[in-house]
Design a protein around this motif. Structure first.
Motif, PDB file in Angstrom:
ATOM      1  N   VAL A 178      30.053  33.348  56.666  1.00  8.82           N
ATOM      2  CA  VAL A 178      30.968  34.488  56.773  1.00  8.82           C
ATOM      3  C   VAL A 178      31.875  34.553  55.546  1.00  8.82           C
ATOM      4  N   LEU A 179      32.402  33.420  55.130  1.00 18.74           N
ATOM      5  CA  LEU A 179      33.277  33.406  53.955  1.00 18.74           C
ATOM      6  C   LEU A 179      32.530  33.875  52.708  1.00 18.74           C
ATOM      7  N   CYS A 180      31.303  33.430  52.540  1.00 15.31           N
ATOM      8  CA  CYS A 180      30.515  33.868  51.371  1.00 15.31           C
ATOM      9  C   CYS A 180      30.226  35.361  51.418  1.00 15.31           C
ATOM     10  N   SER A 181      30.078  35.896  52.622  1.00 10.42           N
ATOM     11  CA  SER A 181      29.723  37.312  52.750  1.00 10.42           C
ATOM     12  C   SER A 181      30.888  38.247  52.451  1.00 10.42           C
ATOM     13  N   HIS A 182      32.085  37.716  52.372  1.00 13.41           N
ATOM     14  CA  HIS A 182      33.251  38.576  52.153  1.00 13.41           C
ATOM     15  C   HIS A 182      33.478  38.942  50.688  1.00 13.41           C
ATOM     16  N   GLU A 183      32.648  38.454  49.815  1.00 10.85           N
ATOM     17  CA  GLU A 183      32.699  38.846  48.403  1.00 10.85           C
ATOM     18  C   GLU A 183      31.290  39.247  47.969  1.00 10.85           C
ATOM     19  N   LEU A 184      31.209  40.161  47.036  1.00 14.64           N
ATOM     20  CA  LEU A 184      29.912  40.559  46.489  1.00 14.64           C
ATOM     21  C   LEU A 184      29.352  39.453  45.593  1.00 14.64           C
ATOM     22  N   GLU A 185      28.055  39.476  45.405  1.00 15.40           N
ATOM     23  CA  GLU A 185      27.414  38.510  44.527  1.00 15.40           C
ATOM     24  C   GLU A 185      28.032  38.518  43.135  1.00 15.40           C
ATOM     25  N   TYR A 186      28.453  39.702  42.694  1.00 17.11           N
ATOM     26  CA  TYR A 186      29.069  39.809  41.370  1.00 17.11           C
ATOM     27  C   TYR A 186      30.275  38.881  41.250  1.00 17.11           C
ATOM     28  N   HIS A 187      31.144  38.899  42.255  1.00 17.35           N
ATOM     29  CA  HIS A 187      32.333  38.036  42.230  1.00 17.35           C
ATOM     30  C   HIS A 187      31.937  36.561  42.199  1.00 17.35           C
ATOM     31  N   TRP A 188      31.036  36.147  43.088  1.00 11.43           N
ATOM     32  CA  TRP A 188      30.646  34.733  43.129  1.00 11.43           C
ATOM     33  C   TRP A 188      30.005  34.311  41.805  1.00 11.43           C
ATOM     34  N   ALA A 189      29.192  35.174  41.226  1.00 13.24           N
ATOM     35  CA  ALA A 189      28.539  34.838  39.957  1.00 13.24           C
ATOM     36  C   ALA A 189      29.564  34.665  38.838  1.00 13.24           C
TER      37      ALA A 189
END
Length: 120
Positions: free
Chosen positions: A64-75
């Motif tokens: 759930v925590l990972c899903s709250h940001e777009l892949e762009y942010h995590w990358a």
């Protein structure tokens, strides 16, 4: 845990989230290559050594925590570190990002979404 798509995590309320882990990881690498100027090899190494990625499928809450940001942010976070936006890296997805992402997913046989929420 293997990095595969279709991992299902149930919540206490009877709902669940399907985590397409392989798709998410591949998208992180692709974003770093196309938007952070990293080589494929470098992006794969950064993703593989990231605590965020290693722990992403540890529990329902981590997904759930990972899903709250777009892949762009995590990358960008993985590529440039904490508070990357304070060092001149724009935290906003560039123009055309959504279209690029959809096309990349189709071209590479990835899931349409990295996270799919299913209500009880």
């Amino acid at each position: 845990m293997d990095i595969v798509d279709g991992l299902v995590f149930d919540d206490a309320g009877g709902g669940s989230v399907v985590f397409n882990y392989r798709t998410w990881v591949e998208m992180l690498c692709a974003v770093m290559c196309d938007y952070a100027g990293k080589s494929r090899q470098e992006s794969e190494l950064l993703v593989a050594s990231s605590a965020v990625v290693k722990n992403a499928a540890a529990s329902h809450m981590s997904v759930v925590l990972c899903s709250h940001e777009l892949e762009y942010h995590w990358a960008m976070l993985i590529a440039y570190g904490e508070n990357y936006w304070a060092h001149g890296i724009d935290p906003t997805e560039p123009d055309g990002y959504v279209e690029w992402e959809q096309a990349y997913r189709r071209r590479n046989g990835l899931a349409d979404e990295s996270f799919l929420y299913i209500d009880a």
